[in-house]
Design a protein around this motif. Structure first.
Motif, PDB file in Angstrom:
ATOM      1  N   SER A  42      -3.283  -7.222   0.402  1.00 37.97           N
ATOM      2  CA  SER A  42      -2.973  -6.796   1.771  1.00 37.97           C
ATOM      3  C   SER A  42      -3.475  -5.381   2.034  1.00 37.97           C
ATOM      4  N   ALA A  43      -3.332  -4.508   1.036  1.00 38.57           N
ATOM      5  CA  ALA A  43      -3.801  -3.125   1.195  1.00 38.57           C
ATOM      6  C   ALA A  43      -5.313  -3.078   1.407  1.00 38.57           C
ATOM      7  N   LEU A  44      -6.022  -3.987   0.755  1.00 34.77           N
ATOM      8  CA  LEU A  44      -7.476  -4.043   0.924  1.00 34.77           C
ATOM      9  C   LEU A  44      -7.851  -4.697   2.254  1.00 34.77           C
ATOM     10  N   VAL A  45      -7.123  -5.734   2.626  1.00 34.30           N
ATOM     11  CA  VAL A  45      -7.397  -6.406   3.896  1.00 34.30           C
ATOM     12  C   VAL A  45      -7.152  -5.460   5.069  1.00 34.30           C
ATOM     13  N   ASN A  46      -6.044  -4.716   5.028  1.00 35.74           N
ATOM     14  CA  ASN A  46      -5.662  -3.818   6.124  1.00 35.74           C
ATOM     15  C   ASN A  46      -6.387  -2.481   6.073  1.00 35.74           C
ATOM     16  N   GLU A  47      -7.226  -2.300   5.045  1.00 35.98           N
ATOM     17  CA  GLU A  47      -7.983  -1.067   4.834  1.00 35.98           C
ATOM     18  C   GLU A  47      -7.083   0.139   4.618  1.00 35.98           C
ATOM     19  N   GLU A  48      -5.871  -0.134   4.146  1.00 37.06           N
ATOM     20  CA  GLU A  48      -5.013   0.948   3.690  1.00 37.06           C
ATOM     21  C   GLU A  48      -5.594   1.532   2.412  1.00 37.06           C
ATOM     22  N   ALA A  49      -6.243   0.662   1.640  1.00 41.39           N
ATOM     23  CA  ALA A  49      -6.913   1.074   0.410  1.00 41.39           C
ATOM     24  C   ALA A  49      -8.402   0.785   0.527  1.00 41.39           C
ATOM     25  N   ALA A  50      -9.205   1.609  -0.125  1.00 45.28           N
ATOM     26  CA  ALA A  50     -10.654   1.419  -0.133  1.00 45.28           C
ATOM     27  C   ALA A  50     -11.145   0.811  -1.433  1.00 45.28           C
ATOM     28  N   VAL A  51     -10.330   0.952  -2.483  1.00 49.08           N
ATOM     29  CA  VAL A  51     -10.737   0.477  -3.797  1.00 49.08           C
ATOM     30  C   VAL A  51      -9.483   0.127  -4.604  1.00 49.08           C
ATOM     31  N   GLY A  52      -9.632  -0.780  -5.557  1.00 49.46           N
ATOM     32  CA  GLY A  52      -8.479  -1.138  -6.368  1.00 49.46           C
ATOM     33  C   GLY A  52      -8.835  -2.074  -7.500  1.00 49.46           C
ATOM     34  N   LEU A  53      -7.858  -2.337  -8.346  1.00 48.98           N
ATOM     35  CA  LEU A  53      -8.015  -3.314  -9.419  1.00 48.98           C
ATOM     36  C   LEU A  53      -7.699  -4.691  -8.866  1.00 48.98           C
ATOM     37  N   LEU A  54      -8.575  -5.647  -9.135  1.00 53.38           N
ATOM     38  CA  LEU A  54      -8.357  -6.999  -8.626  1.00 53.38           C
ATOM     39  C   LEU A  54      -9.152  -7.986  -9.464  1.00 53.38           C
ATOM     40  N   TYR A  55      -8.637  -9.191  -9.546  1.00 51.91           N
ATOM     41  CA  TYR A  55      -9.364 -10.248 -10.239  1.00 51.91           C
ATOM     42  C   TYR A  55     -10.555 -10.683  -9.376  1.00 51.91           C
ATOM     43  N   LYS A  56     -11.606 -11.117 -10.020  1.00 50.72           N
ATOM     44  CA  LYS A  56     -12.760 -11.620  -9.284  1.00 50.72           C
ATOM     45  C   LYS A  56     -12.337 -12.736  -8.332  1.00 50.72           C
ATOM     46  N   SER A  57     -11.477 -13.611  -8.820  1.00 50.93           N
ATOM     47  CA  SER A  57     -11.041 -14.759  -8.031  1.00 50.93           C
ATOM     48  C   SER A  57     -10.427 -14.332  -6.708  1.00 50.93           C
TER      49      SER A  57
END
Length: 354
Positions: A222-237
């Protein structure tokens, strides 16, 4: 047979028949209305309910009741507390906490020869342990928004870039992969992933960058979708899941190597419904149904026959190239499990500033 012996035999049968009838009735009534399973909530719990729980109920007549309120470590604690009178039947865990579950003795050993587990033997050894079998796999790397990041990251070390101050989203320590920030920090510093001191030194530097700490993966996405965050740890999937939700995101296989991620199911020790629990576990690794995790979450299924049943587009999403596969890092989960309590306390002190 004379009439006297015949009458004795008939009388014995008449006396025995109520007991036999009662035994049959008790057996028929022993089938429970439901099985209790601890798992994750949100999109995952909903996906399990629709694609596994419902077909299982239709096939067996037994419903699955999900307990979504506990973290993976709390699930293990609940199983331990209930060993004397087990109230759970199934538990879903990610590979990082399975060693803890084994050490606590809360999982039934899975029998590959059980008639209720016909698909277990075919699952590769790297996807299973004595009391647990993975149903999905992926790799943990870096997700970033190309509209918000001027210089795309190429390694875990890049996460410590000052440009990401206040804009990087990471899992809290209670998240399934929360402790991974310690070996990731060590790897980013050029040290061995088991170097806890190097990892915690890097955690202190990360905390100074004021990251967004997320309690679960849905929050990270959600943080990435809402652009609250620009980068983060996430699974490829789950990069694809973010895109499906309207987020602008790319995924990076870090120079240090992406970290393997597995999640699956175990049977609660001392469950009162072992045969049914085995049937449920078997359904999670059935190649004819396992493809739902690729369709919904873009995860690879762990049964070898699952991949060929997927559309080409989904095959490309869940697969890794031979070169990438060779560089996927399998963390020492036993080592991390043994240190989890200590690491949790230390993480809390550093992040809270105490």
């Amino acid at each position: 047979m004379d009439r006297r012996n015949f009458m004795k035999l008939a009388a014995s049968a008449a006396l025995a028949s109520p007991a036999i009838g009662s035994a049959r009735l008790a057996f028929a009534q022993s089938k429970p209305e439901s099985l209790a399973m601890m798992t994750w909530g949100g999109l995952w719990g909903d996906g399990m309910a629709k694609n596994v729980d419902t077909p299982f109920a239709e096939k067996t007549g037994v419903k699955i009741v999900q307990d979504r309120g506990s973290s993976p470590v709390e699930r293990i604690t609940k199983l331990k507390i209930s060993l004397g009178n087990q109230v759970y039947d199934l538990v879903q865990l990610h590979d990082g906490v399975v060693p803890l579950a084994e050490a606590q003795g809360v999982l039934e050993e899975l029998d590959p020869n059980s008639q209720n587990l016909p698909f277990l033997a075919a699952v590769p050894d790297r996807f299973k342990r004595k009391g647990w079998v993975a149903m999905i796999y992926s790799a943990l790397g870096i997700a970033y928004n190309p509209n918000l990041v001027k210089k795309p990251p190429t390694s875990f070390a890049d996460l410590w870039n000052e440009d990401y101050r206040g804009q990087i989203v990471l899992p809290e320590i209670t998240h399934s992969i929360g402790p991974y920030i310690i070996p990731i920090g060590a790897m980013a510093a050029g040290k061995d992933a088991r170097d806890g001191e190097a990892g915690f030194d890097m955690l202190g530097k990360m905390a100074a960058l004021d990251p967004i700490w997320a309690k679960d993966t849905d929050t990270i996405m959600s943080a990435l979708v809402n652009e609250e965050a620009a980068v983060g740890l996430l699974y490829k999937s789950q990069t694809y899941t973010v895109r499906q939700q309207g987020g602008k995101v790319e995924w990076v296989f870090p120079k240090e190597g992406a970290i393997s991620y597995l999640s699956g199911t175990g049977i609660a020790k001392n469950t009162k419904n072992k045969a049914l629990a085995e049937q449920y576990v078997n359904m999670t690794i059935d190649p004819s149904t396992q493809g739902w995790v690729a369709e919904v979450f873009n995860y690879g299924g762990t049964h070898p026959d699952t991949l060929a049943k997927l559309p080409v587009e989904l095959q490309e999403r869940v697969q890794f190239s031979p070169e990438e596969t060779a560089r996927i890092v399998d963390l020492d989960q036993e080592f991390m499990s043994a240190n989890r309590g200590q690491w949790t306390d230390r993480w809390n002190r550093i992040v809270s500033g105490g």
